[in-house]
Design a protein around this motif. Structure first.
Motif, PDB file in Angstrom:
ATOM      1  N   LYS B 126      23.620  18.645  -5.407  1.00 18.81           N
ATOM      2  CA  LYS B 126      23.574  19.853  -6.237  1.00 18.81           C
ATOM      3  C   LYS B 126      22.531  20.844  -5.742  1.00 18.81           C
ATOM      4  N   GLY B 127      21.745  20.432  -4.742  1.00 13.25           N
ATOM      5  CA  GLY B 127      20.750  21.357  -4.204  1.00 13.25           C
ATOM      6  C   GLY B 127      19.469  21.395  -5.014  1.00 13.25           C
ATOM      7  N   LYS B 128      19.243  20.352  -5.822  1.00 12.92           N
ATOM      8  CA  LYS B 128      18.038  20.354  -6.656  1.00 12.92           C
ATOM      9  C   LYS B 128      16.913  19.498  -6.070  1.00 12.92           C
ATOM     10  N   ALA B 129      17.096  19.033  -4.863  1.00 15.20           N
ATOM     11  CA  ALA B 129      16.077  18.139  -4.297  1.00 15.20           C
ATOM     12  C   ALA B 129      15.991  18.311  -2.785  1.00 15.20           C
ATOM     13  N   ASP B 130      15.815  19.552  -2.336  1.00 19.69           N
ATOM     14  CA  ASP B 130      15.707  19.778  -0.896  1.00 19.69           C
ATOM     15  C   ASP B 130      14.283  19.484  -0.434  1.00 19.69           C
ATOM     16  N   VAL B 131      13.860  18.253  -0.595  1.00 18.20           N
ATOM     17  CA  VAL B 131      12.468  17.899  -0.322  1.00 18.20           C
ATOM     18  C   VAL B 131      12.358  16.838   0.778  1.00 18.20           C
ATOM     19  N   LEU B 132      13.450  16.474   1.388  1.00 15.63           N
ATOM     20  CA  LEU B 132      13.542  15.376   2.345  1.00 15.63           C
ATOM     21  C   LEU B 132      13.146  14.060   1.664  1.00 15.63           C
ATOM     22  N   MET B 133      13.519  12.998   2.367  1.00 16.56           N
ATOM     23  CA  MET B 133      13.310  11.664   1.824  1.00 16.56           C
ATOM     24  C   MET B 133      11.867  11.396   1.400  1.00 16.56           C
ATOM     25  N   THR B 134      10.908  11.954   2.142  1.00 17.89           N
ATOM     26  CA  THR B 134       9.500  11.679   1.843  1.00 17.89           C
ATOM     27  C   THR B 134       8.973  12.470   0.651  1.00 17.89           C
ATOM     28  N   SER B 135       9.646  13.534   0.271  1.00 21.58           N
ATOM     29  CA  SER B 135       9.289  14.409  -0.861  1.00 21.58           C
ATOM     30  C   SER B 135       7.784  14.608  -1.008  1.00 21.58           C
ATOM     31  N   TYR B 136       7.136  14.990   0.090  1.00 18.36           N
ATOM     32  CA  TYR B 136       5.687  15.215   0.069  1.00 18.36           C
ATOM     33  C   TYR B 136       5.319  16.263  -0.968  1.00 18.36           C
ATOM     34  N   LEU B 137       4.454  15.898  -1.897  1.00 14.72           N
ATOM     35  CA  LEU B 137       3.897  16.902  -2.795  1.00 14.72           C
ATOM     36  C   LEU B 137       3.113  17.898  -1.936  1.00 14.72           C
ATOM     37  N   PRO B 138       3.001  19.136  -2.311  1.00 14.02           N
ATOM     38  CA  PRO B 138       3.492  19.808  -3.496  1.00 14.02           C
ATOM     39  C   PRO B 138       4.972  20.199  -3.490  1.00 14.02           C
ATOM     40  N   LEU B 139       5.764  19.792  -2.513  1.00 17.56           N
ATOM     41  CA  LEU B 139       7.204  20.015  -2.644  1.00 17.56           C
ATOM     42  C   LEU B 139       7.634  19.323  -3.925  1.00 17.56           C
ATOM     43  N   LEU B 140       8.529  19.931  -4.646  1.00 15.65           N
ATOM     44  CA  LEU B 140       8.901  19.315  -5.906  1.00 15.65           C
ATOM     45  C   LEU B 140      10.412  19.332  -6.106  1.00 15.65           C
ATOM     46  N   ALA B 141      10.951  18.188  -6.489  1.00 15.68           N
ATOM     47  CA  ALA B 141      12.384  18.088  -6.736  1.00 15.68           C
ATOM     48  C   ALA B 141      12.620  17.997  -8.239  1.00 15.68           C
ATOM     49  N   HIS B 142      13.880  18.033  -8.607  1.00 16.53           N
ATOM     50  CA  HIS B 142      14.286  17.791  -9.997  1.00 16.53           C
ATOM     51  C   HIS B 142      13.819  16.386 -10.401  1.00 16.53           C
ATOM     52  N   PRO B 143      13.340  16.230 -11.653  1.00 16.15           N
ATOM     53  CA  PRO B 143      12.830  14.914 -12.078  1.00 16.15           C
ATOM     54  C   PRO B 143      13.834  13.782 -11.874  1.00 16.15           C
ATOM     55  N   ALA B 144      15.122  14.093 -11.981  1.00 17.43           N
ATOM     56  CA  ALA B 144      16.129  13.037 -11.851  1.00 17.43           C
ATOM     57  C   ALA B 144      16.078  12.394 -10.468  1.00 17.43           C
ATOM     58  N   PHE B 145      15.614  13.144  -9.486  1.00 11.31           N
ATOM     59  CA  PHE B 145      15.495  12.607  -8.131  1.00 11.31           C
ATOM     60  C   PHE B 145      14.507  11.444  -8.119  1.00 11.31           C
ATOM     61  N   TYR B 146      13.332  11.675  -8.717  1.00 15.89           N
ATOM     62  CA  TYR B 146      12.311  10.620  -8.732  1.00 15.89           C
ATOM     63  C   TYR B 146      12.747   9.468  -9.631  1.00 15.89           C
ATOM     64  N   LEU B 147      13.350   9.824 -10.750  1.00 21.83           N
ATOM     65  CA  LEU B 147      13.798   8.784 -11.672  1.00 21.83           C
ATOM     66  C   LEU B 147      14.820   7.877 -10.983  1.00 21.83           C
ATOM     67  N   GLY B 148      15.719   8.505 -10.234  1.00 22.01           N
ATOM     68  CA  GLY B 148      16.729   7.732  -9.509  1.00 22.01           C
ATOM     69  C   GLY B 148      16.079   6.761  -8.539  1.00 22.01           C
ATOM     70  N   ILE B 149      15.072   7.256  -7.813  1.00 21.10           N
ATOM     71  CA  ILE B 149      14.401   6.381  -6.842  1.00 21.10           C
ATOM     72  C   ILE B 149      13.675   5.249  -7.573  1.00 21.10           C
ATOM     73  N   ILE B 150      13.052   5.580  -8.709  1.00 20.78           N
ATOM     74  CA  ILE B 150      12.371   4.532  -9.476  1.00 20.78           C
ATOM     75  C   ILE B 150      13.393   3.478  -9.922  1.00 20.78           C
ATOM     76  N   LEU B 151      14.551   3.931 -10.375  1.00 20.34           N
ATOM     77  CA  LEU B 151      15.582   2.967 -10.810  1.00 20.34           C
ATOM     78  C   LEU B 151      15.998   2.056  -9.655  1.00 20.34           C
ATOM     79  N   VAL B 152      16.193   2.651  -8.486  1.00 21.07           N
ATOM     80  CA  VAL B 152      16.594   1.836  -7.333  1.00 21.07           C
ATOM     81  C   VAL B 152      15.506   0.817  -7.019  1.00 21.07           C
TER      82      VAL B 152
END
Ligand code: HEM
Ligand SMILES: [Cu+2]
Ligand SMILES: [Cu+2]
Lengths: 174, 560
Positions: B126-152
């Motif tokens: 959906k284009g809400k997490a263009d932060v690459l796999m490492t999602s280095y802060l301060p890059l920020l994705a939609h919360p569902a991205f992190y939640l999904g990774i936590i679930l996995v």
């Protein structure tokens, strides 16, 4: 057999070629571990991670003072700044430019301060291929001595958004 | 739960081992998901490679980074983790003649993983997490991205818990005598490292998620990088352990190889557990605020003892196969046994290619690039991507593909369709990945960055950079074709493969003993002459590459 329980008495010391290989591999691992501290003291290229915490705004202020003190030219609308030999140079990384451009002298040593104003950026000096990480909140200091002259390009090699590939800076060495 | 009741297990018609049906169900579910994510990651791979190949430059810029995020997560996390759960469930049940601890726990873990993975993929596309796999802060994705990774991550942890509980119950109920088999031992090492790894994942992802929700302040970007790599790098050692366990397993299945010395093999796995946990420094070697002492100590995993472990496996695996062949009577010269290996067996050829690509390319480049100072001339260039496509793709993924040629007949109980295709698939994939890896590595040596949409604006990359990116592109086409062949063979077999219940599985080819083979003629301690020669060559390549890089480093500007 890897799929069945080992026979009784499987606990025994390595022998023959296996023992020799473990010995050789261990020696090689030792050589590699000694190389790093050796280079740390004797080598000329090290990444010591010298850094100080700094707010992005404060870093930008220092950079502006640096620019005002030593602008010697202009590269594509970005000031070219020459620090005094042995002096401090500031380079701010932001989406999507390196500010300012630098002019350095061959054989002189400078303290180059790198920091980011927004995201992570990557300082990649080409065509030398020297690479350092640039983070917001950290003043990363490189004590650097140019040993070749010419025009060097700073490429950003840490993803920093849509304009990442166009984030180009310059260092001119005379 | 003490003994196997017949309704909950079946007896394997090939090996005679009891197969726990619950474990079998979750091995199937996990394996199917793994292959689906591999396919998704493979489609992304070809789009990426054809974009970085500047002559084609396929994707628009926003989609390049989106697909890059997608590829990294689907491949490195989803394909690998789902497959590893399948490996763990196998390793704690079948070889121990045990039953899976809990069906409910397995369901919970599996569903969390699947829901998490689907969430992540959806939010990326959906284009809400263009932060690459490492999602280095301060890059920020939609919360569902992190939640999904936590679930996995938590779902996987639950699977790992099920694994340990199964081991415990099997031990308590004495389903086996003595020590666990080597494959289970290796899987246990993988599971232990996975726990440490996934805990790092939770530590870094939870505050990032709450920050994304606006509940807590922003975590420090350097702290984020340090902990993230506690997840990112260590998880690779999970893969290494799983892969090595598969090398031993396939060596046994195809040639009857047995470890020359169980203590050595197990000791090497223990070294992984003890020393891998230091490895996050690998990715921070040119970072600010991380001292040289810490970098040196950590990057060498305390004097390279984990590298020592890989070098030990790199000897014992081929040596055990060579000895098995020599015992079977193939004693001619240094390499007479090599031509008699069961090359037509795709699991075997995949394992051999995996050993070679992992060792010669992945291992040597990895140790070298991860050397504290040498990292200055490698960090974030395509050399890094070239390195790990040799380890986790040419090494781990290829080993997983190879094992699948046994998993489907043994667990899904269907013989493969398209056996001819299966026999060439590992060669195509291995060859393609070799080109990808080398193309990337050489381009990276010329300074070409990784994760970079377009190298033209920099104006510093010449014809040879473009040539190497082209080699990467051609290799990618071959590798992705091989990946598609693999997926088609798997899916096709599940749908149309001949059922093999009630008879042994189709024999892919195993080494047979020559008449009159005499085991006593082979020297048990020095008989593996071919392996000795090969490992000597390996050590020489390693030393040459290693010191050549120090030389290259000495040529750049002095910097402290
Ligand atoms: C099937 C063949 C494959 C091809 C042709 C391929 C190709 C690529 C390419 C072109 C990139 C982008 C490099 C860049 O611009 O920085 C990439 C990145 C990556 N690939 Fe692959 N890949 C393949 C399979 C895999 C597999 C199986 C895995 C993991 C198990 C994997 C893991 C990764 C990772 C972790 C990245 C880095 C993502 C990032 O920088 O965020 N790849 N790959
Ligand atoms: Cu940047
Ligand atoms: Cu960038």
């Amino acid at each position: 057999m890897s799929l069945t329980v080992p026979e009784k008495g499987w606990y025994k010391a390595p022998e023959g070629a296996e023992k020799l290989w473990i010995g050789l591999a261990l020696v090689w691992c030792m050589v590699m571990s000694v190389m790093m501290p050796y280079w740390h003291f004797r080598g000329k290229q090290n990444s010591r991670g010298e850094a100080y915490s700094v707010e992005p705004a404060a870093f930008m202020e220092r950079t502006m003072t640096f620019v005002e003190s030593g602008t010697v030219g202009d590269w594509n609308g970005i000031p070219i700044v020459e620090p005094p030999p042995g002096g401090e140079a500031y380079l701010a990384a932001r989406m999507w430019s390196w500010y300012p451009a630098l002019k350095l002298r061959k054989g002189e040593t400078y303290r180059l301060h790198l920091s980011a104003l927004d995201l992570n950026h990557g300082f990649s000096l080409q065509p030398l291929n020297m690479n350092f990480q640039v983070l917001p909140g950290y003043d990363h200091v490189l004590t650097i001595t140019p040993t070749s002259t010419g025009e060097f390009t700073i490429v950003c090699n840490e993803f920093c958004g849509i304009g990442h590939d166009k984030m180009i800076g310059k260092i001119f060495v005379e | 739960m003490a003994t196997n009741s017949t309704s909950e297990t079946r007896t394997c018609d090939t090996t005679g081992l009891p197969v726990c049906l619950t474990a079998q169900l979750f091995i199937k579910l996990s394996a199917v998901c793994a292959v689906v994510f591999l396919l998704l990651g493979g489609v992304a791979a070809i789009l990426l490679a054809l974009t970085r190949w500047q002559t084609i430059h396929l994707l628009p810029v926003d989609w390049f980074y989106r697909i890059l995020t997608f590829h990294g997560l689907n491949m490195l996390i989803f394909w690998i983790l789902f497959f590893e759960v399948a490996v763990l469930y196998f390793a704690c049940t079948v070889p121990l003649k045990a039953k899976l601890f809990s069906r409910k726990v397995a369901w919970v873990g599996f569903i969390m993983m699947l829901v998490g993975a689907v969430m992540v993929d959806y939010i990326i596309l959906k284009g809400k997490a263009d932060v690459l796999m490492t999602s280095y802060l301060p890059l920020l994705a939609h919360p569902a991205f992190y939640l999904g990774i936590i679930l996995v991550a938590v779902g996987t942890l639950i699977g790992v818990f099920n694994f340990f509980a199964t081991l415990y119950v099997a031990k308590r109920d004495k389903t086996y005598e003595g020590s666990v088999p080597l494959v289970t031992f290796g899987a246990t090492a993988a599971a232990i490292i996975a726990v440490v790894t996934l805990l790092h994942g939770a530590i870094v992802m939870i505050p990032t998620f709450t920050f994304a929700m606006g509940w807590t302040p922003e975590p420090d970007p350097m702290w984020y990088r340090t902990i993230w790599w506690g997840l990112g790098h260590q998880s690779q050692q999970v893969n290494v352990c799983a892969m090595v366990a598969i090398w031993y397993l396939v060596g046994y299945l195809a040639t009857g190889a047995k470890p020359i010395n169980e203590t050595v093999c197990r000791g090497a796995f223990v070294l992984y557990i003890l020393f891998i946990n230091l490895a996050s420094a690998h990715h921070l070697l040119v970072d600010p605020a991380v001292g040289a002492t810490w970098k040196i100590w950590n990057t060498s995993y305390a004097m390279y003892l984990a590298v020592l472990a890989s070098m030990i496996h790199g000897f014992t695996v081929p040596a055990s196969v060579e000895m098995a062949m020599r015992y079977k009577g193939y004693t001619k010269g240094l390499f007479g046994w090599v031509t008699k290996l069961p090359w037509r067996n795709p699991a075997f050829s995949a394992a051999v290619l995996s050993v070679v690509i992992f060792g010669f390319i992945g291992g040597i480049t990895g140790v070298t690039l991860g050397t504290q100072q040498i990292n200055i001339i490698a960090h974030n260039t395509l050399r890094i991507t070239g390195h790990f496509h040799a380890t986790v793709v040419g090494g781990t993924s290829l080993a997983f593909m190879g094992l699948t040629y046994y998993v489907i007949p043994l667990i899904f109980q269907r013989d493969f369709i398209g056996k001819g295709w299966a026999r060439i698939q590992p060669w195509l994939f291995g060859g393609g990945i070799l080109m990808v890896s080398l193309g990337m590595s050489f381009a990276g040596s010329l300074g070409v960055p990784r994760r970079d949409y377009d190298i033209e604006p920099a104006g510093v990359y010449g014809a040879s950079s473009h040539l190497f990116l082209g080699i990467m592109g051609v290799g990618a086409i071959i590798a992705v074709l091989a990946l598609l062949i693999f997926v088609l063979l798997c899916v096709g077999t599940l749908l149309f493969g001949k059922k093999n219940a009630g008879r042994p599985i189709y024999d892919w080819g195993t080494a047979v003993a020559l008449p009159g083979a005499d085991e006593s003629k082979v020297d048990a301690h020095w008989g593996m002459k071919g392996t000795i020669a090969l490992t000597a060559v390996f050590l020489m390549c390693f030393a040459v590459y290693y010191f050549a890089n120090w030389k290259a480093l000495a040529d750049v500007w002095p910097v402290q």
